[in-house]
Motif scaffolding. Sequence first.
Motif, short mmCIF file in Angstrom:
data_model
loop_
_atom_site.label_atom_id
_atom_site.label_comp_id
_atom_site.label_asym_id
_atom_site.label_seq_id
_atom_site.Cartn_x
_atom_site.Cartn_y
_atom_site.Cartn_z
N ALA A 74 0.85 -1.19 0.00
CA ALA A 74 0.00 0.00 0.00
C ALA A 74 0.88 1.24 0.00
CB ALA A 74 -0.93 0.02 1.21
N LEU A 75 0.33 2.31 -0.52
CA LEU A 75 1.00 3.61 -0.56
C LEU A 75 0.09 4.62 0.11
CD1 LEU A 75 3.49 5.17 -1.78
CD2 LEU A 75 2.05 5.58 -3.80
N HIS A 76 0.66 5.47 0.97
CA HIS A 76 -0.15 6.39 1.76
C HIS A 76 -0.13 7.83 1.26
CE1 HIS A 76 0.95 2.99 4.40
NE2 HIS A 76 -0.29 3.11 4.83
N GLY A 77 0.74 8.12 0.31
CA GLY A 77 0.77 9.49 -0.18
C GLY A 77 1.64 9.65 -1.41
N VAL A 78 1.29 10.67 -2.22
CA VAL A 78 2.08 11.04 -3.38
C VAL A 78 2.20 12.56 -3.39
CG1 VAL A 78 2.28 11.04 -5.90
CG2 VAL A 78 1.25 9.08 -4.72
N ALA A 106 -5.36 0.85 -1.48
CA ALA A 106 -5.06 -0.26 -0.58
C ALA A 106 -4.75 0.21 0.84
CB ALA A 106 -3.89 -1.07 -1.12
N ALA A 107 -4.48 1.51 1.00
CA ALA A 107 -4.23 2.08 2.33
C ALA A 107 -5.56 2.49 2.96
CB ALA A 107 -3.31 3.29 2.22
N GLU A 108 -5.59 2.57 4.28
CA GLU A 108 -6.82 3.00 4.96
C GLU A 108 -7.16 4.43 4.58
OE1 GLU A 108 -8.69 3.42 9.49
OE2 GLU A 108 -6.61 2.76 9.20
N HIS A 109 -6.15 5.29 4.56
CA HIS A 109 -6.30 6.67 4.11
C HIS A 109 -5.05 7.03 3.33
CE1 HIS A 109 -9.87 7.46 6.50
NE2 HIS A 109 -9.26 6.94 7.56
N ALA A 110 -5.19 7.91 2.33
CA ALA A 110 -4.04 8.33 1.53
C ALA A 110 -4.23 9.78 1.09
CB ALA A 110 -3.85 7.43 0.32
N ALA A 111 -3.12 10.41 0.73
CA ALA A 111 -3.15 11.82 0.31
C ALA A 111 -2.38 12.00 -0.98
CB ALA A 111 -2.57 12.71 1.40
N ILE A 112 -2.94 12.78 -1.89
CA ILE A 112 -2.25 13.22 -3.10
C ILE A 112 -2.12 14.73 -3.01
CG2 ILE A 112 -2.34 13.40 -5.62
CD1 ILE A 112 -4.07 10.87 -5.64
N VAL A 113 -0.91 15.22 -3.17
CA VAL A 113 -0.67 16.67 -3.09
C VAL A 113 0.03 17.13 -4.36
CG1 VAL A 113 0.47 18.54 -1.83
CG2 VAL A 113 -0.52 16.60 -0.58
N PHE A 114 -0.57 18.09 -5.04
CA PHE A 114 0.02 18.72 -6.22
C PHE A 114 0.68 20.03 -5.81
CE2 PHE A 114 -3.54 16.15 -7.74
CZ PHE A 114 -2.94 15.42 -8.75
N THR A 115 1.61 20.50 -6.64
CA THR A 115 2.30 21.76 -6.37
C THR A 115 1.97 22.74 -7.47
OG1 THR A 115 4.13 20.52 -5.37
CG2 THR A 115 4.52 22.84 -5.88
N SER A 116 1.41 23.90 -7.10
CA SER A 116 1.04 24.90 -8.09
C SER A 116 1.86 26.17 -7.89
CB SER A 116 -0.46 25.20 -8.01
OG SER A 116 -0.87 25.97 -9.13
N ASP A 117 1.40 27.26 -8.49
CA ASP A 117 2.14 28.53 -8.45
C ASP A 117 1.13 29.67 -8.52
OD1 ASP A 117 3.53 30.91 -9.41
OD2 ASP A 117 5.24 29.60 -9.77
N SER A 118 1.18 30.55 -7.55
CA SER A 118 0.19 31.63 -7.48
C SER A 118 0.29 32.58 -8.68
CB SER A 118 0.36 32.43 -6.18
OG SER A 118 1.68 32.94 -6.08
N SER A 119 1.49 32.85 -9.18
CA SER A 119 1.62 33.77 -10.31
C SER A 119 1.13 33.13 -11.60
CB SER A 119 3.09 34.19 -10.48
OG SER A 119 3.91 33.07 -10.77
N ALA A 120 1.38 31.85 -11.76
CA ALA A 120 0.92 31.17 -12.98
C ALA A 120 -0.59 31.09 -13.03
CB ALA A 120 1.52 29.77 -13.05
N ARG A 121 -1.23 31.01 -11.88
CA ARG A 121 -2.68 30.90 -11.83
C ARG A 121 -3.38 32.13 -12.37
NH1 ARG A 121 -3.30 30.26 -5.86
NH2 ARG A 121 -5.52 30.35 -6.27
N LYS A 122 -2.67 33.25 -12.47
CA LYS A 122 -3.27 34.49 -12.97
C LYS A 122 -3.17 34.61 -14.49
CE LYS A 122 -1.90 36.81 -8.68
NZ LYS A 122 -1.01 37.85 -8.07
N GLY A 123 -2.63 33.62 -15.14
CA GLY A 123 -2.43 33.73 -16.59
C GLY A 123 -1.40 34.77 -16.92
N GLN A 124 -0.29 34.72 -16.21
CA GLN A 124 0.76 35.74 -16.34
C GLN A 124 1.42 35.68 -17.71
OE1 GLN A 124 3.49 36.19 -12.97
NE2 GLN A 124 5.19 36.12 -14.41
N ALA A 125 1.59 36.86 -18.33
CA ALA A 125 2.25 36.93 -19.64
C ALA A 125 3.64 36.32 -19.57
CB ALA A 125 2.35 38.39 -20.09
#
Length: 242
Positions: A85-89, A134-153
Amino acid sequence: MSLNNQLILITGAGGGLGGAAALALAGQGASLILLDNSIPKLEKTYDAIVAAGGPEPTMYPFDLAGATEAQYQEMADAIAERFGALHGVLHSAVEFSAFSPIANYKTKDWGHALNVNLNAAFLLCRVLLPVLLAAEHAAIVFTSDSSARKGQAYSGAYGVSKIALEGFAAILAAELESAGKIRVNTLVPGPVDSPLRRKAYPAEDKAALPAPASLQPAYVYLFSDASLGVTGQIIDAQTFNR
């Protein structure tokens, strides 16, 4: 927020943020699978964890952009066979070359950035879902960017990939929420003194930026029982730390 008996996979584990996350999670007792395409960087993170007294991690050299679907599946099968089992990515790997106008982008560079920043996240999630379930609980965490979220030129493929990644995370969280086993969240690190930040803003005063280690409380929270029931959220690490 102990992570004893938890197994967590980290992409980009040899990078600034991935390495900081690895040290934080191992410091709470988590066993780690460290993914990176650079063996020297993997070894550096491995040595730091062992020197700090953390559980001995597993190194898995892997080229997210160049690997085939079969190789992704082989990795998932190997994890299932060895660990059960895997508990997080944690998706921490990132590709960013430089700010550039869309008109100047080469197709190869565009595709490579999307492969690392977006397509790899999809492929990993798809092949790893069975071992996460297969784990009782698991977490997936992505990494984003606050500046990219604004559609920065000029943010180009990097910006597009981060905008799409947040949408992917929201869709995945909604699909998995009813089962109540896998929580899916996105972390926005904010400005920190990381290799990517240095490349993007070479003239910036790095002494004024927090170190990657400042993100460690957020990483521990997102993978510990403290975040059970929290899913589909975008977590601002700078606000979280305050």
